[in-house]
Design a protein around this motif. Structure first.
Motif, short mmCIF file in Angstrom:
data_model
loop_
_atom_site.label_atom_id
_atom_site.label_comp_id
_atom_site.label_asym_id
_atom_site.label_seq_id
_atom_site.Cartn_x
_atom_site.Cartn_y
_atom_site.Cartn_z
N ASP A 24 10.20 25.12 21.92
CA ASP A 24 9.35 26.17 22.51
C ASP A 24 8.41 25.55 23.54
O ASP A 24 8.10 24.35 23.47
CB ASP A 24 8.48 26.85 21.43
N ASP A 37 11.31 30.03 24.59
CA ASP A 37 11.98 29.48 23.41
C ASP A 37 13.31 28.89 23.88
O ASP A 37 14.25 29.62 24.19
CB ASP A 37 12.19 30.62 22.39
N ASP A 188 10.49 33.79 18.24
CA ASP A 188 11.09 34.35 17.02
C ASP A 188 10.81 33.48 15.80
O ASP A 188 11.07 33.91 14.67
CB ASP A 188 12.60 34.58 17.21
N GLY A 189 10.26 32.30 16.00
CA GLY A 189 9.84 31.50 14.84
C GLY A 189 8.71 32.16 14.08
O GLY A 189 8.51 31.89 12.89
N ASP A 227 11.93 27.70 12.10
CA ASP A 227 12.11 27.57 13.55
C ASP A 227 10.77 27.14 14.16
O ASP A 227 9.73 27.18 13.50
CB ASP A 227 12.57 28.93 14.12
N ASN A 228 10.82 26.75 15.40
CA ASN A 228 9.57 26.48 16.12
C ASN A 228 8.79 27.78 16.24
O ASN A 228 9.37 28.85 16.41
CB ASN A 228 9.86 25.94 17.52
MG MG Z 1 13.15 30.25 18.27
#
Ligand code: MG
Length: 356
Positions: A24, A37, A188-189, A227-228
């Motif tokens: 990200d 992202d 989306d993390g 996720d990040n």
């Molecule tokens: Mg992501």
């Protein structure tokens, strides 16, 4: 019309608990803010997101022009494609981008991919953007629920990104914000780990954007941190934010203290005026002829706030038949004296009916 307001903002990104590196990238260069992202794995995703952010920063307008912001995103797309062709990063690398220009209460957004923009106003969180992802398409067509999308095997497949299609375009949005509103950009993390209700709860609980952003990232990590996680918060503040539900506790406390202070000052002034009037009245005297009696009053005729400023003293029956014309004329009006004793002496000097 744009109202000139003060902004407070924060941009944070976190690697999460599972990934070994952060693909990200975030940007906070007021009035421009963005989250990207990266996609493509190590040595590619982070390069794509970084190129996109840097190109956006160089091409974005300084005013809330949605079309110009969209053109800056297309420029970023071309740069990511060119970089891959020139051997920078990896072929097929890409990135999402969600960018905002915040100018007072005028906000424009440009978005590609599944990084989101939200508007928080009072108790309501509104998703401004629509994800360009496979699960979002399935939700829109009624084949999947929001809860099911969180565990869907293709939940990370996005249908539009920077870095592949030279003809790619960004969705753009214009938002009429109000003082007190909060803009959230995130990858989306965050949204893969937290529901919209959980996000709103934390954004309402913490008014300081830096504290709120940290709380969101901590909560996403506690939920798995797969996720990040990137969070950009921009608060739109201004004088008329007062009373719109986002007024801080400190502002309310200061207002109360100021109001109490002014009440105390007003009470002190009123008390001082009353005391001065009372002392002045006590130093004066006057004589009134009531029927055939000459009455001495300490004080002055009249009242202050419903309280009489005169006190009856001595009186004497007067033989009005033997008054001189001057005495008669004087007694037909109230006679005022500088002190009580002078008034008493005057009354005692008048001829009385009991006098020999
Ligand atoms: Mg992501």
């Amino acid at each position: 019309m744009t109202r000139r307001t003060r902004q407070t903002w924060v941009a944070l990104t976190d690697v999460g608990r599972v990934r070994s590196h952060n693909e990200d990238a975030v940007l906070a260069n007021p009035p421009l803010f963005a989250v990207a992202d990266g996609l493509g794995g190590h040595e590619a995703g982070e390069i794509a997101s970084q190129i996109a952010i840097e190109t956006l920063r160089d091409h974005a307008p300084r005013k809330p022009d949605a079309n110009a912001l969209g053109r800056a995103v297309r420029a970023a797309n071309r740069e990511v494609i060119r970089a891959a062709q020139e051997g920078v990063g990896r072929s097929g690398m890409g990135t999402t981008i969600t960018a905002a220009i915040v100018d007072g209460t005028d906000v424009v957004i440009a978005q590609v991919g599944d990084s989101r923009a939200y508007l928080i106003r009072g108790d309501t969180l509104t998703r401004i953007t629509e994800d360009h992802s496979m699960v979002a398409d399935l939700i829109r067509s009624g084949q999947l629920t929001e809860a099911e999308s969180r565990v869907h095997p293709n939940r990370s497949v996005i249908t539009r990104a920077l870095g592949t299609d030279p003809n790619m375009y960004a969705d753009t949005f214009e938002v009429d914000a109000e003082p007190g509103d909060r803009i959230l950009l995130c990858s989306d993390g965050l949204t893969g780990m937290l529901t919209d209700d959980a996000i709103l709860d934390l954004l309402q609980r913490y008014r300081d954007p830096a504290v709120a952003a940290r709380a969101l990232i901590d909560a996403a990590n506690e939920a798995g941190g797969v996720d990040n996680i990137s969070v950009v918060i921009v608060d739109i503040e201004g004088p008329s934010a007062r009373g719109k539900g986002f007024r801080s506790r400190e502002m309310r406390l200061r207002s109360w203290i100021a109001a109490i202070g002014w009440l105390l000052v007003a009470a002190l002034i009123a008390g001082a005026i009353a005391a001065a009037a009372w002392f002045y009245a006590r130093s004066r005297a006057f004589v009134v002829l009531e029927g055939s009696r000459a009455v001495v009053y300490q004080g002055v005729p009249g009242e202050l706030a419903g309280i009489s400023l005169s006190w009856r003293d001595i009186s004497s029956e007067v033989d009005t038949t033997v008054l001189t014309p001057a005495q008669q004329a004087a007694l037909n009006e109230d006679l005022f004296f500088d002190d009580l004793e002078s008034a008493r002496r005057y009354v005692r000097s008048l001829p009385t009916t009991s006098a020999p």
